[in-house]
Design a protein around this motif. Structure first.
Motif, short mmCIF file in Angstrom:
data_model
loop_
_atom_site.label_atom_id
_atom_site.label_comp_id
_atom_site.label_asym_id
_atom_site.label_seq_id
_atom_site.Cartn_x
_atom_site.Cartn_y
_atom_site.Cartn_z
N VAL A 75 -11.67 -99.84 -40.36
CA VAL A 75 -11.24 -99.51 -39.08
C VAL A 75 -9.67 -98.91 -39.27
O VAL A 75 -9.19 -97.61 -38.48
N ASP A 97 -14.69 -102.14 -34.11
CA ASP A 97 -15.85 -103.42 -33.42
C ASP A 97 -16.75 -103.68 -33.99
O ASP A 97 -16.20 -105.10 -34.08
N THR A 100 -14.76 -106.25 -36.26
CA THR A 100 -13.95 -107.20 -35.40
C THR A 100 -13.83 -108.88 -35.93
O THR A 100 -13.17 -109.50 -36.06
N GLY A 154 -5.32 -106.46 -30.49
CA GLY A 154 -5.88 -105.53 -31.15
C GLY A 154 -7.71 -106.59 -30.80
O GLY A 154 -7.09 -107.12 -29.99
N ARG A 155 -8.54 -105.46 -30.96
CA ARG A 155 -10.06 -106.04 -31.31
C ARG A 155 -9.85 -107.67 -32.75
O ARG A 155 -9.80 -108.20 -31.16
N ILE A 156 -9.24 -107.04 -33.48
CA ILE A 156 -9.03 -108.18 -34.48
C ILE A 156 -8.27 -109.63 -33.63
O ILE A 156 -8.04 -110.43 -34.06
N GLY A 157 -7.43 -109.00 -33.28
CA GLY A 157 -6.57 -109.49 -32.98
C GLY A 157 -6.49 -110.58 -31.91
O GLY A 157 -6.36 -111.56 -32.00
N HIS A 206 -2.18 -108.25 -37.09
CA HIS A 206 -2.94 -107.58 -37.06
C HIS A 206 -3.23 -106.11 -36.44
O HIS A 206 -2.99 -105.59 -34.97
C1 GLV Z 1 -9.19 -103.28 -34.73
O1 GLV Z 1 -10.13 -102.99 -34.31
C2 GLV Z 1 -8.06 -103.35 -34.11
O2 GLV Z 1 -8.22 -102.97 -32.92
O3 GLV Z 1 -7.47 -104.70 -34.11
#
Ligand code: GLV
Ligand code: GLV
Length: 318
Positions: A75, A97, A100, A154-157, A206
């Motif tokens: 990523v 994604d 994640t 973000g997605r992971i956070g 993240h």
């Molecule tokens: C990565 O996928 C993010 O947005 O944290």
């Protein structure tokens, strides 16, 4: 058409490319590809499937004669000079994604390991030191009721926060933009970075690595951590002042830290190896069968699309 894959990775990527009549050259090694080989094999490749351990800098990019797409198997894409790629009309893609949940799981694994001293006590047992239950053997920190500061929503956070909420933690976050849905779902509160570090029991990073986030968690910020704080980094080592953090850990100024990434990766600071209030993992955030295989597939599909003249699925913003 020919694609260079810079390291052995899940077979699905190769199969997909071959099925689409694209020849594949795999740098079949457990070592990162060397500059010279990257130039030699990349020179006439139409696409490159690269890893985060490959430094694709301007010097390399300028020697690529036919390349239309660089698909990074990660990523994060701080290993690629995206400006130089853009100047040569090379599309860069990443694998968001699908990793994640794997990365969020590992973040919780690190947090739990540090808080409950899992590795330290496992080594104790393994070295035959367990002589019986003791009232104060390896006391750690409970997660419930603690405040988790998510740096980068973000997605992971956000996936980490969701897991943390299930453990009964309160969530605060630092992010450029407000994430309203996230706030509503988890009762999360947006705060400044300074406030986040001051108020959090646990801080988890993240953010992508770029010029804005490099050394973001510097010595002044680290000094604001609570006395029993735990800090977890599954993002990139360069976001934090590692030397300063190590000095704090040595003094037991905070409770502990969990690392999946390092400032001079793959070198791990020798001082870290001597500390027992840290957990040190070898950059395995996305290392699940599910994520790695999906990443291989997505990277290959990005390449196929670009080489067929179709839009890439997950281009990075240049
Ligand atoms: C990565 O996928 C993010 O947005 O944290
Ligand atoms: C792993 O660190 C990634 O960026 O995918």
């Amino acid at each position: 058409m020919k694609v260079l894959i810079t390291r052995k990775l899940p077979r699905v990527a190769i199969d997909l490319l071959l099925k689409n009549n694209i020849a594949v050259q795999v740098h079949d090694s457990d070592e990162p590809i060397k500059f010279r080989e990257l130039v030699r094999y990349g020179k006439d490749a139409d696409g490159i499937l690269s890893l985060l351990t490959d430094r694709i800098d301007e010097k390399i990019i300028n020697r690529l004669e036919k390349c239309k797409v660089i698909a990074n198997y990660a990523v994060g894409y701080n290993n690629i000079n995206t400006k130089a790629a853009k100047a040569k009309n090379i599309i860069v893609t990443n694998t968001p994604d699908i990793l994640t949940d794997a990365t969020a799981d590992l973040t919780l694994a690190l947090l739990l390991s540090v808080c409950r001293r899992v590795i330290e006590s496992e080594m104790f047992t393994r070295s035959n030191k367990f002589t019986g239950w003791q009232p104060e053997l390896f006391l750690g920190i409970e997660l419930k009721g603690k405040t988790l500061g998510v740096v980068g929503a973000g997605r992971i956070g956000r996936a980490v926060a969701k897991r943390a909420a299930a453990f009964g933690m309160n969530i605060i976050y630092f992010n450029k933009s407000k994430k309203t849905e996230f706030e509503l779902e988890l009762n999360a509160q947006k705060v400044s970075l300074t406030k986040l570090i001051k108020k959090s029991d646990f801080v988890s990073l993240h953010l992508p690595l770029n010029s804005e986030t490099q050394n973001l968690i510097n010595s002044e910020k680290l000094e604001l951590l609570k006395p029993n704080a735990v800090i977890i980094n599954t993002a990139r080592g360069e976001i934090i002042d590692e030397n300063y953090l190590i000095a704090m850990l040595k003094k037991k100024r905070i409770f502990g830290a969990g690392f999946d990434v390092y400032q001079n990766e793959p070198k791990v600071n020798k001082q870290l190896l001597k500390l027992n209030n840290v957990v040190l993992l070898p950059h395995i955030g996305s290392a699940t069968f599910e994520a790695r295989s999906a990443m291989a597939e997505l990277a290959a599909k990005n390449i196929i699309n670009v080489l067929k003249g179709l839009p890439p699925i997950t281009p990075v913003e240049l």
